[in-house]
Design a protein around this motif. Structure first.
Motif, PDB file in Angstrom:
ATOM      1  N   UNK A  26       0.830  -1.211   0.000  1.00 49.36           N
ATOM      2  CA  UNK A  26       0.000   0.000   0.000  1.00 49.36           C
ATOM      3  C   UNK A  26       0.861   1.256   0.000  1.00 49.36           C
ATOM      4  N   UNK A  27       1.973   1.218   0.755  1.00 55.55           N
ATOM      5  CA  UNK A  27       2.876   2.371   0.778  1.00 55.55           C
ATOM      6  C   UNK A  27       3.468   2.645  -0.590  1.00 55.55           C
ATOM      7  N   UNK A  28       3.893   1.599  -1.276  1.00 57.05           N
ATOM      8  CA  UNK A  28       4.452   1.780  -2.617  1.00 57.05           C
ATOM      9  C   UNK A  28       3.400   2.309  -3.587  1.00 57.05           C
ATOM     10  N   UNK A  29       2.169   1.835  -3.448  1.00 56.50           N
ATOM     11  CA  UNK A  29       1.109   2.336  -4.325  1.00 56.50           C
ATOM     12  C   UNK A  29       0.821   3.814  -4.055  1.00 56.50           C
ATOM     13  N   UNK A  30       0.829   4.209  -2.789  1.00 54.84           N
ATOM     14  CA  UNK A  30       0.622   5.629  -2.456  1.00 54.84           C
ATOM     15  C   UNK A  30       1.762   6.474  -3.005  1.00 54.84           C
ATOM     16  N   UNK A  31       2.986   5.961  -2.861  1.00 54.87           N
ATOM     17  CA  UNK A  31       4.135   6.694  -3.416  1.00 54.87           C
ATOM     18  C   UNK A  31       3.996   6.839  -4.922  1.00 54.87           C
ATOM     19  N   UNK A  32       3.559   5.744  -5.587  1.00 57.09           N
ATOM     20  CA  UNK A  32       3.392   5.801  -7.043  1.00 57.09           C
ATOM     21  C   UNK A  32       2.314   6.809  -7.421  1.00 57.09           C
ATOM     22  N   UNK A  33       1.200   6.805  -6.661  1.00 57.87           N
ATOM     23  CA  UNK A  33       0.111   7.741  -6.963  1.00 57.87           C
ATOM     24  C   UNK A  33       0.553   9.189  -6.771  1.00 57.87           C
ATOM     25  N   UNK A  34       1.357   9.416  -5.743  1.00 60.59           N
ATOM     26  CA  UNK A  34       1.822  10.788  -5.494  1.00 60.59           C
ATOM     27  C   UNK A  34       2.868  11.206  -6.532  1.00 60.59           C
ATOM     28  N   UNK A  35       3.777  10.249  -6.874  1.00 59.90           N
ATOM     29  CA  UNK A  35       4.882  10.576  -7.780  1.00 59.90           C
ATOM     30  C   UNK A  35       4.402  10.801  -9.201  1.00 59.90           C
ATOM     31  N   UNK A  36       3.344  10.104  -9.609  1.00 61.16           N
ATOM     32  CA  UNK A  36       2.914  10.210 -11.002  1.00 61.16           C
ATOM     33  C   UNK A  36       2.441  11.617 -11.339  1.00 61.16           C
ATOM     34  N   UNK A  37       1.996  12.361 -10.311  1.00 60.84           N
ATOM     35  CA  UNK A  37       1.580  13.746 -10.570  1.00 60.84           C
ATOM     36  C   UNK A  37       2.772  14.635 -10.897  1.00 60.84           C
ATOM     37  N   UNK A  38       3.900  14.350 -10.245  1.00 58.27           N
ATOM     38  CA  UNK A  38       5.083  15.179 -10.448  1.00 58.27           C
ATOM     39  C   UNK A  38       5.954  14.667 -11.591  1.00 58.27           C
ATOM     40  N   UNK A  39       6.058  13.343 -11.666  1.00 65.28           N
ATOM     41  CA  UNK A  39       6.911  12.736 -12.685  1.00 65.28           C
ATOM     42  C   UNK A  39       6.240  11.450 -13.142  1.00 65.28           C
ATOM     43  N   UNK A  40       5.654  11.516 -14.328  1.00 64.97           N
ATOM     44  CA  UNK A  40       4.875  10.376 -14.806  1.00 64.97           C
ATOM     45  C   UNK A  40       5.737   9.112 -14.918  1.00 64.97           C
ATOM     46  N   UNK A  41       6.941   9.233 -15.468  1.00 67.21           N
ATOM     47  CA  UNK A  41       7.821   8.068 -15.615  1.00 67.21           C
ATOM     48  C   UNK A  41       8.214   7.504 -14.273  1.00 67.21           C
ATOM     49  N   UNK A  42       8.554   8.378 -13.319  1.00 58.84           N
ATOM     50  CA  UNK A  42       8.909   7.903 -11.978  1.00 58.84           C
ATOM     51  C   UNK A  42       7.724   7.244 -11.300  1.00 58.84           C
ATOM     52  N   UNK A  43       6.533   7.779 -11.491  1.00 59.79           N
ATOM     53  CA  UNK A  43       5.343   7.179 -10.898  1.00 59.79           C
ATOM     54  C   UNK A  43       5.071   5.807 -11.465  1.00 59.79           C
TER      55      UNK A  43
END
Length: 653
Positions: A26-43
């Motif tokens: 769940x933590x990794x999914x939250x990080x991915x959801x947050x990161x995709x807004x700033x950096x789509x590739x990183x998310x």
């Protein structure tokens, strides 16, 4: 830290075992959801990482959680055995324990409430009360009631947290033991050790609570004696199987197992012997918490429970025991043994078969010795009188015997085989038969009723050839046909004691099978790459184990006929050295390889030396694994011919 607090900590650890992977994903999914807004590739990369971690955790948890506790034995339904269920129901109503889903009878001399659980013990799917058939034969009605109450009482004998923590401990240990290999086993075994360390001592209170329920259900005397008597039944069943049930397999007849075991346990010479063994066993208990003595003392201090025990045998609880007991025996223990035979007749037939085998072995020894000696009893007596007894019996002696023990073993073996031949001659002539004795081995009784001790009759003349004429006269007086002999028996099929897989043999990888007659080398299918993959895949590892299991039970003669198979016969081995160091071990064999040898080894695997002695060396590999007990088997096979050179410890210099 004791009691509920330790149980609470253990439960928290177990909940964390499931919560940590879930929170990680769940933590990794939250990080991915947050990161995709700033950096789509990183998310996207973070999301893929979350998927990979979820898949890894999912595979691991599925491997661990899919194990089920399967019921064993034969079920006793309520309709078929109402008295048994009445006993169980009364125990449950008096203690508050949940009634088991089934009562089953097993072949083991134990009793156990087996629980099939979900989430490694957090939830109970089903409960099965298992009662060993030997307990039904060896205990009284009150003692069996105490045993059942003790098992059921463990589910309510302490606080709920303590019961739950103990059930989880049982499930975790069982799961760790059942895993076949790979990284999942390695990781979960570490968790199992951690949980057991945290939950240590939690189950102690359960035993005291269960004993209290046993006292309430069956009375103090029955509860106390059942603890000791279960240990006596365990020892007795082992001896009974070795000494008496083995008769049934030899003659392929079905005996009355429970009645025989009851007679065995009740014999006036057996009772004190078993009681003494139980006493010694309880005195030597180590790392058992609480100890049996502590539990007995605790039960004696309880108030009440002064109920008069029911001394009727426990199998009286079964409906129509004359019918139901044989049915249980057939389904559990003796399937395929053949028609039933009363114990006296079975002992008589088994004794006759054994002395016939001994007479055949004597003929084999005579045949292999090369002596000018007929295999009949009279011919063997003449050879002993000439001083050729040791040469006659040498072919059937263990080649691994220490030199100082050979003379004694020759006398013992020749006495046994010649004594067996004498009894066989008397049995065939109708002058003797074997009589069942629950105190020990069957007694040889002459037709007039007088017992005969063949060892006492034969041994003096075997040890001192000058006494052979006296033995000759004694045999004639007994009516022994001195011309009696048996056909030589075929050599027994070698049995596998263990496997070492793989080893380095002649520069290639082989599986080493240790048998009681020699060593078999088979070309190994386990390459290094395959072994590495097996370590990462439970399914492939299971396949490896199944292949080794098949080798363990396959006929050795058939394995020796395989392409590329090599055979080292024990009789061709002069000396053996096992060198152990930190990198593994090496086994050096000195072999007599000539026209008379039975070994078949590759020419490039041996180095020929002086005196027609060839040296063969086998080494372990980095991924060597074992099945069975190959090293104990090797030690027994080689005996005094093996020397161990342990170089694993650093020298004092």
């Amino acid at each position: 830290m004791r009691g509920p607090w330790r149980a609470t900590l253990a439960l928290a650890l177990h909940i964390g075992f499931f919560a940590v992977p879930l929170c990680s994903v769940l933590g990794l999914l939250l990080i991915a959801a947050y990161t995709v807004r700033l950096d789509f590739g990183g998310g996207v990369r973070a999301g893929l990482a979350a998927v990979v971690v979820a898949v890894m955790f999912g595979i691991g948890l599925r491997t661990v959680l899919r194990r089920r506790e399967r019921p064993r034995g034969v079920e006793l339904t309520r309709g078929a055995q109402p008295k048994v269920w009445k006993m169980v129901d009364s125990i449950c109503s008096g203690s508050g324990a949940a009634a088991p889903d089934a009562v089953r009878v097993t072949s083991q001399p134990t009793a156990r409430l087996r629980e099939d659980t979900a989430l490694l013990g957090l939830k109970v799917r089903s409960r099965h009360l298992e009662i060993g058939l030997p307990l039904i034969a060896g205990l009284s009605t009150s003692e069996l009631r105490a045993v059942a109450a003790r098992e059921l009482g463990r589910t309510v004998g302490a606080g709920k947290f303590v019961v739950l923590a103990d059930r989880i401990d049982t499930s975790v240990r069982r799961t760790a033991t059942g895993l076949t290999g790979g990284p999942v086993k390695w990781l979960f075994t570490g968790y199992a050790r951690t949980y057991s360390a945290v939950a240590a001592g939690v189950g102690d209170k359960l035993w005291f609570g269960a004993d209290t329920i046993a006292v309430k259900a069956a009375g103090k005397r029955a509860a106390v004696t059942s603890l000791r008597k279960m240990k006596a039944v365990e020892f007795g069943w082992r001896d009974y199987a070795e000494q008496y049930l083995s008769m049934a397999t030899k003659v392929e007849h079905t005996p009355d197992l429970l009645l025989g075991f009851r007679a065995f346990m009740d014999h006036p010479e057996r009772k004190p012997q078993l009681a003494e063994r139980v006493k010694e066993s309880l005195a030597e208990e180590r790392d058992v918490h609480p100890s049996t003595r502590e539990r007995v003392e605790a039960m004696k201090r309880l108030r009440g429970g002064d109920r008069e025990p029911e001394e009727a045998p426990a199998f009286a609880l079964l409906r129509e025991p004359r019918k139901s007991v044989p049915e249980l025996e057939d389904r559990l223990l003796v399937d395929g043994l053949g028609p039933r035979l009363p114990w006296p007749d079975l002992a008589r037939k088994a004794g006759a078969a054994e002395v016939a085998r001994q007479a055949g072995l004597l003929s084999s020894a005579v045949q292999q010795s090369g002596l000018e000696c007929p295999p009949a009893i009279g011919g063997v007596l003449a050879a002993i009188h000439r001083g050729e007894g040791a040469d006659l019996i040498n072919p059937v002696l263990n080649p691994g015997l220490s030199p100082e023990l050979v003379d004694e073993a020759a006398v013992d073996t020749l006495t046994e085989l010649l004594g067996g031949a004498v009894v066989d001659a008397l049995v065939c002539a109708g002058r003797a038969q074997h009589e069942l004795d629950w105190a020990g081995e069957s007694v040889v009784r002459l037709s007039g009723g007088r017992p005969l001790d063949p060892d006492r009759l034969v041994r003096p003349a075997v040890a001192d050839p000058r006494l052979v004429p006296g033995l000759h006269r004694a045999l004639v007086d007994l009516g022994v046909p001195l011309q009696h002999s048996r056909e030589p028996v075929a050599e027994p099929e070698p049995s596998v004691s263990g496997i070492v897989s793989p080893v380095q043999y002649a520069g290639e990888r082989y599986d080493l099978l240790v048998t009681d007659r020699g060593l078999v080398f088979l070309p190994s299918s386990a390459s290094t790459a395959r072994r590495l993959l097996a370590g990462a895949s439970a399914r492939m590892w299971q396949s490896e184990l199944e292949e080794l299991d098949e080798l363990m039970v396959a006929p050795v003669d058939r394995l020796r006929d395989r392409d590329g198979a090599q055979w080292v016969d024990s009789r061709d081995v002069a000396a053996t050295t096992l060198v152990q160091d930190r990198s593994g071990w090496s086994l050096k064999l000195e072999l007599y390889l000539d026209d008379a040898s039975s070994s078949t080894v590759r020419s490039d695997a041996v180095v020929h030396g002086e005196d027609d002695v060839a040296e063969l060396e086998v080494r372990s590999t980095a991924d060597t694994d074992e099945r069975g007990d190959p090293y104990s088997g090797l030690d027994e096979l080689m005996g005094a011919r093996m020397r161990v050179d342990d170089r694993r410890e650093p020298s004092d210099e």
